[in-house]
Motif scaffolding. Structure first.
Motif, PDB file in Angstrom:
ATOM      1  N   TYR A   1      -0.169  10.843   4.124  1.00 13.59           N
ATOM      2  CA  TYR A   1       0.927  11.485   3.993  1.00 13.59           C
ATOM      3  C   TYR A   1       1.424  12.194   5.025  1.00 13.59           C
ATOM      4  O   TYR A   1       0.668  12.432   5.885  1.00 13.59           O
ATOM      5  CB  TYR A   1       1.162  12.028   2.373  1.00 13.59           C
ATOM      6  N   TYR A   2       2.546  12.330   5.077  1.00 13.95           N
ATOM      7  CA  TYR A   2       3.576  12.856   6.393  1.00 13.95           C
ATOM      8  C   TYR A   2       4.373  14.171   6.043  1.00 13.95           C
ATOM      9  O   TYR A   2       5.102  13.893   4.974  1.00 13.95           O
ATOM     10  CB  TYR A   2       4.206  11.725   7.245  1.00 13.95           C
ATOM     11  N   HIS A   3       4.140  15.044   6.827  1.00 13.73           N
ATOM     12  CA  HIS A   3       5.188  16.236   6.589  1.00 13.73           C
ATOM     13  C   HIS A   3       6.039  16.375   7.949  1.00 13.73           C
ATOM     14  O   HIS A   3       5.759  15.797   9.041  1.00 13.73           O
ATOM     15  CB  HIS A   3       4.126  17.641   6.840  1.00 13.73           C
TER      16      HIS A   3
ATOM     17  N   LYS B   1       0.738  -1.421  -0.016  1.00 10.17           N
ATOM     18  CA  LYS B   1      -0.050   0.063  -0.078  1.00 10.17           C
ATOM     19  C   LYS B   1       0.801   1.184  -0.060  1.00 10.17           C
ATOM     20  O   LYS B   1       0.188   2.230   0.018  1.00 10.17           O
ATOM     21  CB  LYS B   1      -0.997  -0.192   1.289  1.00 10.17           C
ATOM     22  N   ILE B   2       2.204   1.157  -0.081  1.00  9.74           N
ATOM     23  CA  ILE B   2       3.168   2.370  -0.458  1.00  9.74           C
ATOM     24  C   ILE B   2       3.109   2.783  -1.468  1.00  9.74           C
ATOM     25  O   ILE B   2       3.160   2.125  -2.517  1.00  9.74           O
ATOM     26  CB  ILE B   2       4.554   1.716   0.284  1.00  9.74           C
ATOM     27  N   ASN B   3       2.869   4.125  -1.509  1.00  5.66           N
ATOM     28  CA  ASN B   3       2.993   4.902  -2.778  1.00  5.66           C
ATOM     29  C   ASN B   3       4.080   5.909  -2.987  1.00  5.66           C
ATOM     30  O   ASN B   3       4.966   5.809  -2.059  1.00  5.66           O
ATOM     31  CB  ASN B   3       1.719   5.662  -3.021  1.00  5.66           C
ATOM     32  N   PRO B   4       4.408   6.577  -3.874  1.00  5.49           N
ATOM     33  CA  PRO B   4       5.738   7.110  -4.083  1.00  5.49           C
ATOM     34  C   PRO B   4       5.918   8.163  -2.801  1.00  5.49           C
ATOM     35  O   PRO B   4       6.916   8.582  -2.449  1.00  5.49           O
ATOM     36  CB  PRO B   4       5.467   7.916  -5.293  1.00  5.49           C
ATOM     37  N   ASN B   5       4.682   8.854  -2.234  1.00  2.00           N
ATOM     38  CA  ASN B   5       4.804   9.752  -1.229  1.00  2.00           C
ATOM     39  C   ASN B   5       3.574   9.710  -0.248  1.00  2.00           C
ATOM     40  O   ASN B   5       3.286  10.634   0.368  1.00  2.00           O
ATOM     41  CB  ASN B   5       4.993  11.293  -1.789  1.00  2.00           C
TER      42      ASN B   5
END
Length: 172
Positions: free
Chosen positions: A140-142, A25-29
């Protein structure tokens, strides 16, 4: 700065908790999150910010459920997430948006330190059939710069189920 998928993967089990976790389930970001089999709908048509608004539970059957336009549904992710180092953000997937299904109408911004399941504000433009466990949104994470305090609000922290609005508590 937004973390890359590789950076998210590197931080899993340390500074980022996603349970259950599936590397596929991981995408580029980002990382795709899935929809549980439960929804809440408010019982009254007119909602009042100063009062607790009662809601009823709907179960999404395996064969799917048709959502009605112009009606707010509250759902939740199957995944529990936690981070005390990054700012989590939630967005609908473009594939769902292209079907006129909005997953997070307003509150996609998480606080550093949030721990729990994400309540999804689901709204559709036209009737659409949805299914339980579908990958419906992405987190997603900042990175965060400077000193910060962890999110500690008692309203939504460490939730287990779908969380209707608790705004009425702001008026107490």
């Amino acid at each position: 700065m937004i973390l890359s998928g590789k950076e998210i993967k590197k931080n899993i089990g340390k500074d980022i908790i996603i349970e259950p976790y599936d590397e596929k389930k991981i995408n580029p970001n980002s990382y795709n999150l899935s929809l549980s089999n439960e929804l809440l709908v408010y019982d009254d048509y007119v909602l009042d910010m100063k009062k607790e608004n009662k809601a009823s539970k709907i179960i999404i059957p395996e064969e799917g459920l048709i959502l009605e336009p112009n009606k707010l549904y509250l759902g939740r992710t199957n995944e529990f997430t936690k981070t005390e180092r990054f700012v989590p953000m939630l967005e609908g997937r473009s594939s769902t948006g292209r079907l006129g299904l909005f997953i997070h109408v307003t509150a996609g911004f998480g606080d550093v330190g949030f721990s729990g399941y994400w309540t999804l504000e689901i709204f559709c433009i036209q009737p659409i059939k949805i299914y339980p466990n579908v990958e419906i949104c992405q987190i997603y994470y900042h990175d965060i710069k400077g000193e910060y305090d962890l999110y500690k609000s008692g309203k939504y922290q460490n939730n287990i189920g779908i969380q209707p609005s608790l705004m009425f508590k702001d008026f107490e």
